[in-house]
Enzyme design. Structure first.
Site, PDB file in Angstrom:
ATOM      1  N   LYS A  15       0.833  -1.207   0.000  1.00 24.95           N
ATOM      2  CA  LYS A  15       0.000   0.000   0.000  1.00 24.95           C
ATOM      3  C   LYS A  15       0.869   1.260   0.000  1.00 24.95           C
ATOM      4  O   LYS A  15       0.601   2.194  -0.743  1.00 24.95           O
ATOM      5  CB  LYS A  15      -0.916   0.027   1.242  1.00 24.95           C
ATOM      6  CG  LYS A  15      -1.886  -1.133   1.324  1.00 24.95           C
ATOM      7  CD  LYS A  15      -2.867  -0.976   2.470  1.00 24.95           C
ATOM      8  CE  LYS A  15      -2.243  -1.015   3.847  1.00 24.95           C
ATOM      9  NZ  LYS A  15      -1.672  -2.301   4.245  1.00 24.95           N
ATOM     10  N   ARG A  90      -9.352   0.749   9.475  1.00 26.97           N
ATOM     11  CA  ARG A  90      -8.983  -0.620   9.830  1.00 26.97           C
ATOM     12  C   ARG A  90     -10.076  -1.317  10.628  1.00 26.97           C
ATOM     13  O   ARG A  90      -9.966  -2.518  10.890  1.00 26.97           O
ATOM     14  CB  ARG A  90      -7.716  -0.604  10.676  1.00 26.97           C
ATOM     15  CG  ARG A  90      -6.412  -0.818   9.909  1.00 26.97           C
ATOM     16  CD  ARG A  90      -5.272  -0.632  10.885  1.00 26.97           C
ATOM     17  NE  ARG A  90      -4.055  -1.328  10.589  1.00 26.97           N
ATOM     18  CZ  ARG A  90      -3.005  -0.761   9.996  1.00 26.97           C
ATOM     19  NH1 ARG A  90      -3.059   0.469   9.563  1.00 26.97           N
ATOM     20  NH2 ARG A  90      -1.891  -1.454   9.838  1.00 26.97           N
ATOM     21  N   ARG A 128      11.708  -6.845   5.293  1.00 30.93           N
ATOM     22  CA  ARG A 128      11.706  -5.392   5.043  1.00 30.93           C
ATOM     23  C   ARG A 128      12.780  -4.675   5.869  1.00 30.93           C
ATOM     24  O   ARG A 128      12.918  -4.898   7.067  1.00 30.93           O
ATOM     25  CB  ARG A 128      10.324  -4.832   5.395  1.00 30.93           C
ATOM     26  CG  ARG A 128      10.230  -3.332   5.269  1.00 30.93           C
ATOM     27  CD  ARG A 128       8.818  -2.863   5.112  1.00 30.93           C
ATOM     28  NE  ARG A 128       7.959  -3.173   6.259  1.00 30.93           N
ATOM     29  CZ  ARG A 128       6.650  -2.892   6.275  1.00 30.93           C
ATOM     30  NH1 ARG A 128       6.065  -2.358   5.224  1.00 30.93           N
ATOM     31  NH2 ARG A 128       5.919  -3.200   7.328  1.00 30.93           N
ATOM     32  N   ARG A 161      11.684  -2.396  11.211  1.00 32.48           N
ATOM     33  CA  ARG A 161      10.609  -1.816  12.028  1.00 32.48           C
ATOM     34  C   ARG A 161      10.343  -2.685  13.249  1.00 32.48           C
ATOM     35  O   ARG A 161      10.384  -3.909  13.157  1.00 32.48           O
ATOM     36  CB  ARG A 161       9.336  -1.735  11.182  1.00 32.48           C
ATOM     37  CG  ARG A 161       9.130  -0.376  10.563  1.00 32.48           C
ATOM     38  CD  ARG A 161       8.016  -0.380   9.582  1.00 32.48           C
ATOM     39  NE  ARG A 161       6.728  -0.858  10.114  1.00 32.48           N
ATOM     40  CZ  ARG A 161       5.562  -0.660   9.504  1.00 32.48           C
ATOM     41  NH1 ARG A 161       5.517  -0.003   8.362  1.00 32.48           N
ATOM     42  NH2 ARG A 161       4.441  -1.132  10.016  1.00 32.48           N
ATOM     43  N   ARG A 172      -0.634  -8.906  13.560  1.00 38.07           N
ATOM     44  CA  ARG A 172      -1.160  -7.887  12.647  1.00 38.07           C
ATOM     45  C   ARG A 172      -1.992  -8.529  11.537  1.00 38.07           C
ATOM     46  O   ARG A 172      -3.042  -8.016  11.153  1.00 38.07           O
ATOM     47  CB  ARG A 172       0.003  -7.081  12.041  1.00 38.07           C
ATOM     48  CG  ARG A 172       0.629  -6.125  13.052  1.00 38.07           C
ATOM     49  CD  ARG A 172       2.073  -5.792  12.722  1.00 38.07           C
ATOM     50  NE  ARG A 172       2.219  -5.021  11.510  1.00 38.07           N
ATOM     51  CZ  ARG A 172       3.324  -5.013  10.757  1.00 38.07           C
ATOM     52  NH1 ARG A 172       4.367  -5.765  11.072  1.00 38.07           N
ATOM     53  NH2 ARG A 172       3.387  -4.263   9.698  1.00 38.07           N
TER      54      ARG A 172
HETATM   55  P1  AMP Z   1       1.104   0.391   9.321  1.00 38.17           P
HETATM   56  O1  AMP Z   1       2.311   1.261   9.123  1.00 38.17           O
HETATM   57  O2  AMP Z   1      -0.094   0.854   8.536  1.00 38.17           O
HETATM   58  O3  AMP Z   1       1.385  -1.081   9.147  1.00 38.17           O
HETATM   59  O4  AMP Z   1       0.672   0.591  10.858  1.00 38.17           O
HETATM   60  C1  AMP Z   1       1.556   0.240  11.920  1.00 38.17           C
HETATM   61  C2  AMP Z   1       0.794   0.162  13.230  1.00 38.17           C
HETATM   62  O5  AMP Z   1       0.213   1.446  13.545  1.00 38.17           O
HETATM   63  C3  AMP Z   1      -0.378  -0.801  13.281  1.00 38.17           C
HETATM   64  O6  AMP Z   1       0.019  -2.142  13.531  1.00 38.17           O
HETATM   65  C4  AMP Z   1      -1.201  -0.217  14.446  1.00 38.17           C
HETATM   66  O7  AMP Z   1      -0.582  -0.491  15.700  1.00 38.17           O
HETATM   67  C5  AMP Z   1      -1.067   1.275  14.176  1.00 38.17           C
HETATM   68  N1  AMP Z   1      -2.111   1.774  13.247  1.00 38.17           N
HETATM   69  C6  AMP Z   1      -1.930   2.317  12.012  1.00 38.17           C
HETATM   70  N2  AMP Z   1      -3.103   2.671  11.447  1.00 38.17           N
HETATM   71  C7  AMP Z   1      -4.054   2.318  12.348  1.00 38.17           C
HETATM   72  C8  AMP Z   1      -5.476   2.382  12.341  1.00 38.17           C
HETATM   73  N3  AMP Z   1      -6.147   2.865  11.293  1.00 38.17           N
HETATM   74  N4  AMP Z   1      -6.127   1.930  13.446  1.00 38.17           N
HETATM   75  C9  AMP Z   1      -5.481   1.443  14.509  1.00 38.17           C
HETATM   76  N5  AMP Z   1      -4.138   1.324  14.580  1.00 38.17           N
HETATM   77  C10 AMP Z   1      -3.426   1.751  13.510  1.00 38.17           C
END
Ligand code: AMP
Length: 222
Positions: A15, A90, A128, A161, A172
């Site tokens: 994404k 989400r 990654r 990360r 996740r």
């Molecule tokens: P991402 O970079 O999108 O994979 O997000 C990393 C982490 O940020 C996720 O595993 C959640 O802990 C938090 N996070 C990001 N976006 C959301 C969301 N829309 N709702 C809840 N937690 C989020």
């Protein structure tokens, strides 16, 4: 062309990469909630510490915090012509919030599901590596840097990360299936979902995305 493009798909679907390409093509900003939350998590405040532990365990940050972040970010002037969402919504509560936000802002929503098989997702996430300086992304299996652990562009030491460890990844992906996947049906039944094959190179995926998007704008009532 719809004003809000929601990029959907599990972690590792690509994404973020597609968001960057689409943002340059459409000249609208990316709102990536994971990045915004990572910035807050760097702060030595109660909120920063809470988000840091939530993220590193692969859990979801509360809908209330996300509502505040989305409200603040998408009301900035650069979002008036629309924006690309990466990592939001989400949960169904967040999807409902987005409906009302879009309505208030006078934007249409179009969701794009990027489909990638689970074994490839796993490789993309565990492999990654990111440059802390220029944010270039590598993958030790699929797109290694020339010198292991070092950014090709600026020689910085690459990092993994905190949530790209096996336990957090499993958590996740399970949360995606449980909380986020149902939102896809919500967009599908309302005729606002495109589905694209997310395998192959970023430019292969982007070509598929652009051709599907142009199909939508050709069919739209303008
Ligand atoms: P991402 O970079 O999108 O994979 O997000 C990393 C982490 O940020 C996720 O595993 C959640 O802990 C938090 N996070 C990001 N976006 C959301 C969301 N829309 N709702 C809840 N937690 C989020």
């Amino acid at each position: 062309m719809s004003d809000i493009v929601v990029l959907m798909g599990p972690q590792g679907a690509g994404k973020g990469t597609q968001a960057k390409l689409l943002s340059s093509m459409l000249a609208i900003p990316i709102v990536a909630t994971g990045d915004i939350l990572r910035d807050v998590a760097r702060e030595e405040t109660d909120l920063g510490r809470e988000i840091r532990s939530t993220q590193s365990e692969g859990r979801l940050v509360s809908d209330e915090i996300l509502a505040r972040i989305i409200g603040d970010r998408t009301s900035q002037p650069d979002c008036t012509k629309g924006y690309i969402l990466d990592g939001f919504p989400r949960t169904t509560v967040q999807a409902e919030l987005l409906e009302s936000t879009a309505k208030k802002q006078g934007h249409q929503i179009l969701a794009v599901k990027i489909i990638v098989p689970k074994d490839l997702l796993w490789k993309r996430l565990t492999g990654r590596r990111t440059c802390p300086n220029c944010a270039a992304i590598y993958n030790i299996y699929l797109r290694p840097s020339r010198e292991p652990g070092i950014c090709d562009l600026d020689g910085e030491q690459l990092y993994t990360r905190s949530d790209d460890n096996e336990d957090a990844i499993a958590q996740r992906l399970a949360l995606y299936d449980e909380k986020t996947r149902p939102i896809l049906d919500y967009y599908r039944v309302s005729g606002r979902l495109l589905e694209i094959d997310g395998t192959g190179s970023p430019s292969d995926v982007f070509s598929r995305l652009v051709s599907q998007l142009s199909g939508v704008s050709e069919g739209a009532d303008v």
